[in-house]
Design a protein around this motif. Sequence first.
Motif, mmCIF file in Angstrom:
data_model
loop_
_atom_site.group_PDB
_atom_site.id
_atom_site.type_symbol
_atom_site.label_atom_id
_atom_site.label_comp_id
_atom_site.label_asym_id
_atom_site.label_seq_id
_atom_site.Cartn_x
_atom_site.Cartn_y
_atom_site.Cartn_z
ATOM 1 N N VAL A 181 0.856 -1.185 0.000
ATOM 2 C CA VAL A 181 0.000 0.000 0.000
ATOM 3 C C VAL A 181 0.893 1.235 0.000
ATOM 4 C CG1 VAL A 181 -1.769 1.260 1.264
ATOM 5 C CG2 VAL A 181 -1.811 -1.243 1.206
ATOM 6 N N GLN A 182 0.616 2.155 -0.892
ATOM 7 C CA GLN A 182 1.411 3.379 -0.980
ATOM 8 C C GLN A 182 0.728 4.489 -0.193
ATOM 9 O OE1 GLN A 182 2.441 4.461 -4.960
ATOM 10 N NE2 GLN A 182 3.758 2.686 -5.264
ATOM 11 N N THR A 183 1.532 5.157 0.623
ATOM 12 C CA THR A 183 1.035 6.248 1.456
ATOM 13 C C THR A 183 1.888 7.485 1.205
ATOM 14 O OG1 THR A 183 0.370 4.661 3.156
ATOM 15 C CG2 THR A 183 0.547 6.975 3.815
ATOM 16 N N LYS A 184 1.233 8.624 0.975
ATOM 17 C CA LYS A 184 1.986 9.872 0.833
ATOM 18 C C LYS A 184 2.506 10.276 2.204
ATOM 19 C CE LYS A 184 -0.253 11.659 -3.319
ATOM 20 N NZ LYS A 184 -0.957 12.799 -3.942
ATOM 21 N N LEU A 185 3.821 10.264 2.338
ATOM 22 C CA LEU A 185 4.444 10.393 3.653
ATOM 23 C C LEU A 185 4.153 11.744 4.284
ATOM 24 C CD1 LEU A 185 6.243 9.053 5.751
ATOM 25 C CD2 LEU A 185 8.220 9.981 4.569
ATOM 26 N N PRO B 193 5.138 9.086 -2.446
ATOM 27 C CA PRO B 193 4.563 8.028 -1.607
ATOM 28 C C PRO B 193 5.620 7.044 -1.146
ATOM 29 C CG PRO B 193 4.143 7.544 -3.903
ATOM 30 C CD PRO B 193 4.865 8.867 -3.877
ATOM 31 N N VAL B 194 5.284 6.299 -0.111
ATOM 32 C CA VAL B 194 6.147 5.229 0.387
ATOM 33 C C VAL B 194 5.310 3.963 0.507
ATOM 34 C CG1 VAL B 194 7.732 6.751 1.610
ATOM 35 C CG2 VAL B 194 5.701 5.909 2.780
ATOM 36 N N ASP B 195 5.972 2.824 0.426
ATOM 37 C CA ASP B 195 5.292 1.541 0.574
ATOM 38 C C ASP B 195 5.116 1.246 2.068
ATOM 39 O OD1 ASP B 195 5.180 1.249 -2.124
ATOM 40 O OD2 ASP B 195 6.925 -0.051 -2.279
ATOM 41 N N ASP C 111 1.764 0.773 5.086
ATOM 42 C CA ASP C 111 0.350 0.844 5.420
ATOM 43 C C ASP C 111 0.086 2.073 6.295
ATOM 44 O OD1 ASP C 111 -2.299 -0.981 5.605
ATOM 45 O OD2 ASP C 111 -1.938 0.008 7.539
ATOM 46 N N PRO C 112 -0.938 2.877 6.005
ATOM 47 C CA PRO C 112 -1.165 4.104 6.785
ATOM 48 C C PRO C 112 -1.462 3.822 8.257
ATOM 49 C CG PRO C 112 -2.973 3.694 5.233
ATOM 50 C CD PRO C 112 -1.876 2.753 4.874
ATOM 51 N N ASP C 113 -2.204 2.746 8.558
ATOM 52 C CA ASP C 113 -2.472 2.416 9.961
ATOM 53 C C ASP C 113 -1.194 2.027 10.689
ATOM 54 O OD1 ASP C 113 -5.163 2.907 9.553
ATOM 55 O OD2 ASP C 113 -5.611 0.821 9.032
ATOM 56 N N HIS C 114 -0.345 1.261 10.028
ATOM 57 C CA HIS C 114 0.924 0.888 10.642
ATOM 58 C C HIS C 114 1.836 2.102 10.807
ATOM 59 C CE1 HIS C 114 0.474 -3.591 9.291
ATOM 60 N NE2 HIS C 114 -0.361 -3.247 10.256
ATOM 61 N N LEU C 115 1.813 3.022 9.834
ATOM 62 C CA LEU C 115 2.608 4.244 9.957
ATOM 63 C C LEU C 115 2.130 5.067 11.146
ATOM 64 C CD1 LEU C 115 4.777 6.128 8.837
ATOM 65 C CD2 LEU C 115 3.031 7.142 7.355
ATOM 66 N N ARG D 134 11.494 2.152 1.850
ATOM 67 C CA ARG D 134 11.834 1.668 0.517
ATOM 68 C C ARG D 134 11.115 2.522 -0.509
ATOM 69 N NH1 ARG D 134 9.746 -4.038 -1.730
ATOM 70 N NH2 ARG D 134 7.816 -2.896 -1.375
ATOM 71 N N PRO D 135 11.823 3.101 -1.483
ATOM 72 C CA PRO D 135 11.148 3.954 -2.469
ATOM 73 C C PRO D 135 10.248 3.132 -3.371
ATOM 74 C CG PRO D 135 13.441 3.637 -3.074
ATOM 75 C CD PRO D 135 13.263 3.015 -1.721
ATOM 76 N N PRO D 136 8.996 3.545 -3.576
ATOM 77 C CA PRO D 136 8.103 2.805 -4.474
ATOM 78 C C PRO D 136 8.395 3.117 -5.924
ATOM 79 C CG PRO D 136 6.979 4.724 -3.619
ATOM 80 C CD PRO D 136 8.344 4.703 -2.970
ATOM 81 N N LYS D 137 7.849 2.310 -6.810
ATOM 82 C CA LYS D 137 7.993 2.511 -8.245
ATOM 83 C C LYS D 137 6.611 2.479 -8.872
ATOM 84 C CE LYS D 137 12.541 0.332 -8.445
ATOM 85 N NZ LYS D 137 13.331 -0.741 -9.041
#
Length: 568
Positions: A401-405, A436-438, A440-444, A551-554
């Motif tokens: 899941v990608q989240t905008k940091l 964004p980053v890989d 989960d928003p809840d985990h972040l 980790r940077p997403p692609k």
Amino acid sequence: MSTVLGQATAPVAALDEDPMALARVWYGFMTARVMIALAILILHGSLLALGQAISPWLLLACAAYFTSTLVLRLTAHPGQARNPSTAFWIGTVGVDALVFSTLQILESTNINYSPLLALPVLLAAVLGSRVIALGTAAGMTLLLMLDAGWMSLHQGAGTALMMQSGLTGMGYFVLTFLVNQLAARLVREEQLVLRSQMDVRLQTHVNELVIEALTDGVVVVDASGTTRAANPAARMLLGVDGMAGGPLFLGSEPGWRSLLALAQKTFGEESAQTADIRIQHSGKSARRVRVRTRLTVAHEVQTESLCVMFLHDLREMEARLRTEKMAAMGRMSAAVAHEIRNPLAAITQANALLEEELADPAQQRLTTMVRQNALRLSKIVDEVLEIARVPQHASQRNAPVQTKLDEAVEGICRDWAHQDLVRRQVQVSLGTLGLPVDFDPDHLRRVLVNLLDNALRYASGQVDAIQVNTQLAANRQSGLQVWSDGPAMEQAVEQHLFEPFFSSESRSSGLGLYICRELCERHRATIGYQRATRVRDGLAVQGNEFFVQFRPPKPLMLAASPFDIQLV
């Protein structure tokens, strides 16, 4: 005849696989023909200038020969020698034989041109097959015999001339055979060397790819302590992953001196060594590394020995052991937690009913203590169950899941600060450009809230005592830092910071940072601690910093510019 002349020759067939060698041989013969033609032309021109009786036709033939050799040298390509045709042999061997024979017959100055016939013989021996080479030698011998017969008819002494021509022809045959065999052998040797070089380059390339892909660090060090090679994993363990990829001197940094001492011990004792060392840089958390050394063998006297050092991050080894240990402990803890939850809920409910009926302040204090400890025990149960649920949640997700940091960090910090506007003041600086980053928003949220709670526990309470930053590295890797101006941790505490059930406070469960690390590892992010300096009110202040590298997403997507906000 054309079929024989068009055959692929033995030396040339071997030279086909080495175009550079073929070109050198080709240009060598073509240049030799030009130089011989020029020398003959200059010779006859000088004789004419000195008043010798030189036939104009002879001088014209010399000029034509020089012109033909020069044109062939400038216009022809070495590739013509790979599959020599009849025209090729006529244009080279045929022309040389005709010109040299003509000069020998028409010469009136007693100059012997017969030695020049060795040039076409050598050309055929090197660039031609054995049949063509022996045929050329036979042709040159025949020309010598014809010239000897012509001379005997006009000058006499035919027997001596015929004997001389026969011996010269015999020498041509011997020379042709030996040169042809030697040329073929030399070409085979050169071809073998080239293949060996190609194999060595291929093996070197494969070794480089394997070493580059290794998760363990590999460093090659000479006797002076200078690195000859280091793969990316080693540079990361040494703390130089953001620097240029040049050689490093292990004595230049205090954190590397233990490595230098181990390398010197390996050279001194000429035996393999194994040691666990700490790589500590100023302002950064220490890395515990297991180092194994091996000494290369010098096969020659002039070859120096090198020390190959294999670096293994002990944190990864300990993480695997912890994962296996916690997998078993997690299953047991989850079962125990479930068993505790039911009687704990009954205790909490009974205590609440008891509080409603009690009027004595002393008895109310006792029920308050029961309620607080029951809540603490309930929180521990929830955290234990959360540890058991994290691997399950991670395994159920097919795609990250990608989240905008920046957006997520701003919202989490605002919600956290609004719970206590007086005590929870945090300065937030966002700078990942909306990438964004890989994660989960809840985990972040769980990770950041844990870090903020930990920072609040040790912060001084001054303005900007807690600072949260997001930033983008040069390799487009996003990072999150939570800084507080609390005192430095003891080294013993720092070593066990992310271990479960470890805490420097008696009332803490010791699971907060462990859960943060588990959540980060599930998303292939890294979390760590270091002492860092931040600017506050124009002054540099030392503090504790917890950082997360994502980790940077692609593909990467650009968005807004960095900005600063103040949450109160």
